[in-house]
Design a protein around this motif. Structure first.
Motif, PDB file in Angstrom:
ATOM      1  N   ARG A   1       0.825  -1.210   0.000  1.00 24.74           N
ATOM      2  CA  ARG A   1       0.000   0.000   0.000  1.00 24.74           C
ATOM      3  C   ARG A   1       0.859   1.260   0.000  1.00 24.74           C
ATOM      4  O   ARG A   1       0.633   2.161  -0.771  1.00 24.74           O
ATOM      5  CB  ARG A   1      -0.896  -0.022   1.266  1.00 24.74           C
ATOM      6  N   GLU A   2       1.827   1.244   0.778  1.00 24.42           N
ATOM      7  CA  GLU A   2       2.696   2.414   0.868  1.00 24.42           C
ATOM      8  C   GLU A   2       3.445   2.625  -0.422  1.00 24.42           C
ATOM      9  O   GLU A   2       3.659   3.742  -0.857  1.00 24.42           O
ATOM     10  CB  GLU A   2       3.699   2.237   2.034  1.00 24.42           C
ATOM     11  N   ARG A   3       3.854   1.542  -1.120  1.00 20.99           N
ATOM     12  CA  ARG A   3       4.586   1.657  -2.386  1.00 20.99           C
ATOM     13  C   ARG A   3       3.729   2.282  -3.470  1.00 20.99           C
ATOM     14  O   ARG A   3       4.142   3.152  -4.195  1.00 20.99           O
ATOM     15  CB  ARG A   3       5.062   0.251  -2.799  1.00 20.99           C
ATOM     16  N   GLU A   4       2.418   1.813  -3.577  1.00 21.59           N
ATOM     17  CA  GLU A   4       1.489   2.381  -4.583  1.00 21.59           C
ATOM     18  C   GLU A   4       1.307   3.856  -4.330  1.00 21.59           C
ATOM     19  O   GLU A   4       1.292   4.665  -5.246  1.00 21.59           O
ATOM     20  CB  GLU A   4       0.122   1.676  -4.493  1.00 21.59           C
ATOM     21  N   ARG A   5       1.188   4.195  -3.117  1.00 20.53           N
ATOM     22  CA  ARG A   5       0.995   5.622  -2.762  1.00 20.53           C
ATOM     23  C   ARG A   5       2.204   6.458  -3.213  1.00 20.53           C
ATOM     24  O   ARG A   5       2.036   7.526  -3.782  1.00 20.53           O
ATOM     25  CB  ARG A   5       0.848   5.724  -1.229  1.00 20.53           C
ATOM     26  N   LEU A   6       3.351   5.954  -3.111  1.00 20.03           N
ATOM     27  CA  LEU A   6       4.586   6.660  -3.526  1.00 20.03           C
ATOM     28  C   LEU A   6       4.633   6.882  -5.024  1.00 20.03           C
ATOM     29  O   LEU A   6       4.921   7.973  -5.498  1.00 20.03           O
ATOM     30  CB  LEU A   6       5.815   5.847  -3.052  1.00 20.03           C
TER      31      LEU A   6
ATOM     32  N   ARG B   1       2.059   7.007  -7.103  1.00 22.54           N
ATOM     33  CA  ARG B   1       1.040   7.980  -7.483  1.00 22.54           C
ATOM     34  C   ARG B   1       1.529   9.403  -7.259  1.00 22.54           C
ATOM     35  O   ARG B   1       1.446  10.240  -8.128  1.00 22.54           O
ATOM     36  CB  ARG B   1      -0.228   7.720  -6.617  1.00 22.54           C
ATOM     37  N   VAL B   2       2.080   9.651  -6.131  1.00 27.87           N
ATOM     38  CA  VAL B   2       2.556  10.991  -5.804  1.00 27.87           C
ATOM     39  C   VAL B   2       3.672  11.404  -6.749  1.00 27.87           C
ATOM     40  O   VAL B   2       3.737  12.532  -7.210  1.00 27.87           O
ATOM     41  CB  VAL B   2       3.025  11.035  -4.337  1.00 27.87           C
TER      42      VAL B   2
END
Lengths: 79, 514
Positions: free
Chosen positions: B413-418, B420-421
């Protein structure tokens, strides 16, 4: 006190000093060591006096005069 | 003689020439008075350049001319002095050229003791005035001279007396200088002897005496007269060697006695004064030696005595030690008994202590301890097992709650968020850059259209006069040179028009005020 060697003293000086040394020793107010030195000095002085007294030698000569009145030598004195 | 006595007529009287009569008189006088002694007072004395001596003898009624030839003068036993009463010895003679008779004097002697003494007093007064008799001039005589110089006659009693007395007292080296002790030779001899001794060098071939004796036996005042002569007195006064005078008997005092360093009454007395008595000195030295030894012994004895006295006052070693020695003895005797007693006492205490010390006591105490130890030891194993089980359970509970998929999901989850940003950030940056570039291009285009160089391309030109921009006719006319800038370059043309102001002219001449 510087002491002259007794050989340098005249008979009279040695005689006088011997008298002084004897007087000092007889008064007896000298320390023992000093009195021994004093005694040795006195003995040397006495020896000096005796030597001079022993040197008593009679030798009589008459001066011979040259024609100019100057002495030319000595000759026995014929009494 | 009958020539004069005969009362003859002048015709018979024989005739003399002056020289003849003078010679005759001379012969007569010399024949008659060939040897005379004349007493009189001396008048003026003159010594001529030739060395001859002329003087007068006179008494209250007559005067006699006297002459002494040069050779005779030196042999006179006394020099005549004016005013002196003398007896002159000689012969009468004449001096023809002056019709003069005179006494040829061969010797002069003072007339009597009175005259001699008067002369002596005169000399004494003179020498005394010179200070030759002063006591401070007197030299001290050596205590024991090595060499004695004797000035006297080599024969006779005097030298024998001196030598004899010296021998008795203290034999010494004696040098005898032989002199005449009376007569004319006496004074010069004695003076020469004193001077001669003084000229000797100490330790020379002839040893210089350190004492002089001038001696003569008794005699008449005339005999002793040589020692009253001035040269003798002066030689004695000048002598550097101490000098003893011994002339005549005790009652005779001669001039040398006043100047000598010591006056001995007799020659024997001179010898006595010259040296000390050897035997006395030897005895004296011996006695000094004895006193020296005695004084030394006395000094030692006194100190010995003092040492003994002090030593006596010192308590004896035994006395000091006795009580200690006794105490030692007492204690030494007590020592074996004390040792035995002490040993027995210790042995008793040992046996007392050792009595209660048995293996059974120790064993029972060990058993007791073992029992006490067994109780907690039995509880030790189950307690450890229980504690281990509790800990294991707690660990298992925690392990059950710890799952790997939960951790993986979180990571995804944290990787996908990175991602996207990151995309959003890139897009935004691109948009911002595009906008700015478009704006820059628009601005550049505007700049191009606004610049004067684009205008030049459309046929306009820029005019500069003397480097400054010219925008009007006035400035163009003022400029000395004009520069035209076109789109493709610059052209320079000559100055514009005539100057606006004519050159100033000289002002009209004015009349003088005077």
């Amino acid at each position: 006190m510087t002491e002259r060697p007794v050989e340098d003293l005249t008979f009279e000086e040695a005689l006088k000093e011997l008298e002084d040394v004897v007087g000092k020793l007889e008064r007896g107010d000298v320390a023992l060591e000093d009195s021994i030195a004093l005694y040795d000095r006195g003995a040397a002085l006495k020896k000096r006096c005796e030597t001079k007294l022993a040197e008593a030698e009679e030798k009589v000569a008459k001066i011979t005069l040259g024609s100019d009145g100057q002495p030319t030598g000595t000759a026995p004195l014929d009494d | 003689m009958d020539l004069f006595e005969e009362d003859a007529p002048s015709g018979n009287t024989p005739e003399f020439s002056v020289a003849e009569i003078s010679g005759a008189v001379k012969r007569t006088i010399e024949g008659e008075f060939g040897h005379v002694r004349v007493r009189g007072e001396v008048g003026r004395v003159v010594i001529a350049r030739t060395g001859h001596m002329y003087f007068d003898l006179k008494d209250d009624r007559a005067t006699l001319a006297c002459v002494s030839w040069k050779g005779q003068v030196s042999r006179l036993s006394h020099r005549p002095e004016e005013g002196m009463e003398v007896i002159a010895t000689g012969k009468m003679t004449t001096f023809g050229p002056q019709s003069k008779y005179q006494l040829n004097v061969e010797d002069v002697a003072p007339a009597g003791a009175g005259a001699l003494m008067a002369m002596l007093e005169k000399r004494k007064a003179m020498l005394q005035a010179e200070g030759l008799f002063a006591p401070e001039r007197k030299a001290a005589l050596p205590f024991l001279p090595e060499v004695i110089g004797v000035v006297t006659s080599p024969t006779g009693a005097v030298i024998r007396d001196i030598l004899h007395r010296l021998r008795d007292r203290f034999p010494r080296k004696v040098l005898v200088w032989p002199v005449a002790v009376q007569g004319k030779a006496c004074a010069p001899d004695v003076a020469a002897a004193i001077e001669g001794f003084n000229r000797m060098t100490p330790g020379g071939a002839l040893p210089r005496p350190d004492l002089l004796i001038v001696a003569r036996g008794g005699g008449s005042i005339e005999d002793l007269w040589g020692f009253n002569e001035e040269i003798v007195a002066r030689a004695a006064a000048a002598s550097e060697i101490p000098l003893i005078s011994a002339v005549g008997h005790e009652t005779d005092t001669t001039l040398i006695d006043y100047v000598s360093d010591y006056r001995a009454p007799t020659p024997t007395a001179a010898a006595e004064r010259a040296v000390p008595v050897r035997l006395e000195l030897m005895a004296w030295v011996e006695s000094q030696g004895g006193r020296l030894g005695q004084a030394m012994q006395q000094a030692l004895r006194q100190r010995e005595q003092r040492l003994r006295d002090i030593a006596r006052a010192l308590p004896k070693g035994d006395a000091i030690l006795a009580p200690y020695r006794q105490a030692f003895d007492v204690n030494a005797e007590k020592l074996p008994v004390a040792l035995r007693t002490a040993t027995a006492r210790k042995a008793l205490r040992l046996s007392e202590a050792g009595g209660s010390l048995r293996p059974s006591v120790l064993q029972s105490r060990m058993r007791q301890a073992a029992r006490e130890l067994a109780q907690p030891a039995a509880r030790l194993d189950p307690a450890l097992a229980r504690y281990a089980k509790d800990q294991r359970r707690a660990l298992e509970a925690l392990s059950a709650r710890m799952r790997p998929d939960t951790l993986a999901r979180e990571t995804r989850r944290e990787r996908e968020r990175l991602a996207r940003v990151s995309r959003q950030f890139a897009d935004a940056a691109r948009r911002l850059e595009d906008g700015r570039r478009a704006r820059l291009e628009a601005l550049d285009r505007l700049r191009e259209t606004l610049g004067y160089k684009e205008t030049l391309k459309r046929g306009y030109a820029v005019v500069r006069g003397d480097g400054a921009l010219v925008t009007g006719t006035e400035a163009a006319q003022a400029a000395r040179e004009l520069e035209l800038e076109f789109a493709d370059g610059k052209v320079t043309v000559g100055g514009g028009g005539k100057p606006k102001k004519p050159a100033p002219k000289a002002p009209p001449e004015q009349g003088t005020l005077l």
